[in-house]
Design an enzyme around this catalytic site. Structure first.
Site, mmCIF file in Angstrom:
data_model
loop_
_atom_site.group_PDB
_atom_site.id
_atom_site.type_symbol
_atom_site.label_atom_id
_atom_site.label_comp_id
_atom_site.label_asym_id
_atom_site.label_seq_id
_atom_site.Cartn_x
_atom_site.Cartn_y
_atom_site.Cartn_z
ATOM 1 N N ASN A 6 0.686 -1.143 -0.251
ATOM 2 C CA ASN A 6 -0.525 -0.505 -0.194
ATOM 3 C C ASN A 6 1.104 1.496 -0.179
ATOM 4 O O ASN A 6 2.409 1.302 -0.013
ATOM 5 C CB ASN A 6 -0.827 -0.112 1.416
ATOM 6 C CG ASN A 6 -0.506 0.333 1.918
ATOM 7 O OD1 ASN A 6 0.617 0.500 3.280
ATOM 8 N ND2 ASN A 6 -0.587 -1.732 3.414
ATOM 9 N N ARG A 7 0.600 2.732 -0.279
ATOM 10 C CA ARG A 7 0.219 3.600 -0.548
ATOM 11 C C ARG A 7 1.876 3.930 0.939
ATOM 12 O O ARG A 7 1.398 5.666 0.534
ATOM 13 C CB ARG A 7 -0.225 4.894 -1.244
ATOM 14 C CG ARG A 7 -0.246 4.529 -2.415
ATOM 15 C CD ARG A 7 -1.046 4.815 -3.425
ATOM 16 N NE ARG A 7 -1.168 4.508 -4.420
ATOM 17 C CZ ARG A 7 -0.620 4.466 -5.759
ATOM 18 N NH1 ARG A 7 1.202 4.534 -5.693
ATOM 19 N NH2 ARG A 7 -0.877 3.812 -7.171
#
Ligand code: C5P
Length: 236
Positions: A30-31
């Site tokens: 994920n970011r």
């Protein structure tokens, strides 16, 4: 540790994003940059706390002076947080934990081949580290040594302020933690960026606290709330 509002306290902070491996070269990630969690760790250090940082994948350096443990996957992070939380006064779960992981780890790189159908990835749920800790704490005598003050984060992508807070309140109840930092992401806020705008919701009915600014400023607001709650003894 030193003088300051959190002198003599131990604060555990989880930060960064987990990576769930698919094969030796691929993962689901994920970011999350880990910036907000690292800022919380720095603010806790500055307030005089002993800080245990449980780091998943970070894009920012680990601050000097923390007791560091590392984890890559949600399962590893779960174990590391459980270990670090024993005997701590507060736990702040800023880590972006993958809700799902590939059901199967493929030992050798998944190859494309013309004669084979497109691969399908089946996902299974990861444990909810925060919710599990809260329920274990309730079941164990003397809280099992787990912190009386557990803080969750919630990244909400909704636009309408009201909807975001409604969502947050429901999540706070579902997770069972004492504070929930509701974080609006998207539109230039949240993951990967320097500034943040949050509302801190309290399970005990205290009025919501709003903070906006750099992630360091948001972290300082959160750390003062944690310090005053620990001082008020409500979570001891
Ligand atoms: O449900 P949601 O992922 O929005 O909840 C976010 C909060 O729960 C964060 O504090 C995150 O660190 C924590 N969490 C967790 N274990 C998971 C998923 C989220 O502890 N599997």
């Amino acid at each position: 540790a030193g003088p300051g509002p959190l002198a003599g306290r131990t604060v555990v902070v989880s930060a960064g994003g987990t990576r769930e491996p698919l094969d030796p070269v691929r993962y689901l990630g994920n970011r999350s940059s880990g910036r907000q969690g690292v800022a919380v760790a720095r603010a806790a250090l500055a307030a005089g706390a002993t800080v245990r940082l449980v780091a998943a994948h970070l894009e920012v350096p680990v601050p000097g002076g923390v007791e560091l443990s590392t984890a890559s996957t949600a399962i590893e992070l779960d174990a590391a947080v459980q270990r670090a939380a024993i005997g701590a006064d507060a736990l702040v779960m800023t880590a972006a934990v993958a809700d799902f992981r590939p059901a199967e780890y493929v030992e050798s790189k998944i190859k494309k081949s013309d004669d084979r159908a497109d691969p399908v990835i089946t996902l299974v749920r990861n444990p909810d580290i925060l919710a599990t800790l809260v329920s274990r704490r309730a079941e164990l005598g003397d809280r099992g040594g787990l912190p009386g003050l557990i803080v969750g984060f919630a990244a909400e992508t909704g636009d309408a302020e009201a909807g975001v807070l409604e969502h947050g309140a429901a999540k706070l109840a579902r997770k069972g933690c004492e504070l929930l930092v509701v974080n609006q992401v998207g539109g230039g806020l949240g993951f990967g960026v320097e500034v943040n705008s949050v509302t801190v919701l309290a399970a005990d009915g205290a009025a919501p606290v709003t903070a906006a600014g750099t992630k360091d400023e948001v972290a300082q607001v959160l750390i003062s709330m944690i310090a005053s709650r620990l001082d008020a003894d409500v979570h001891r």
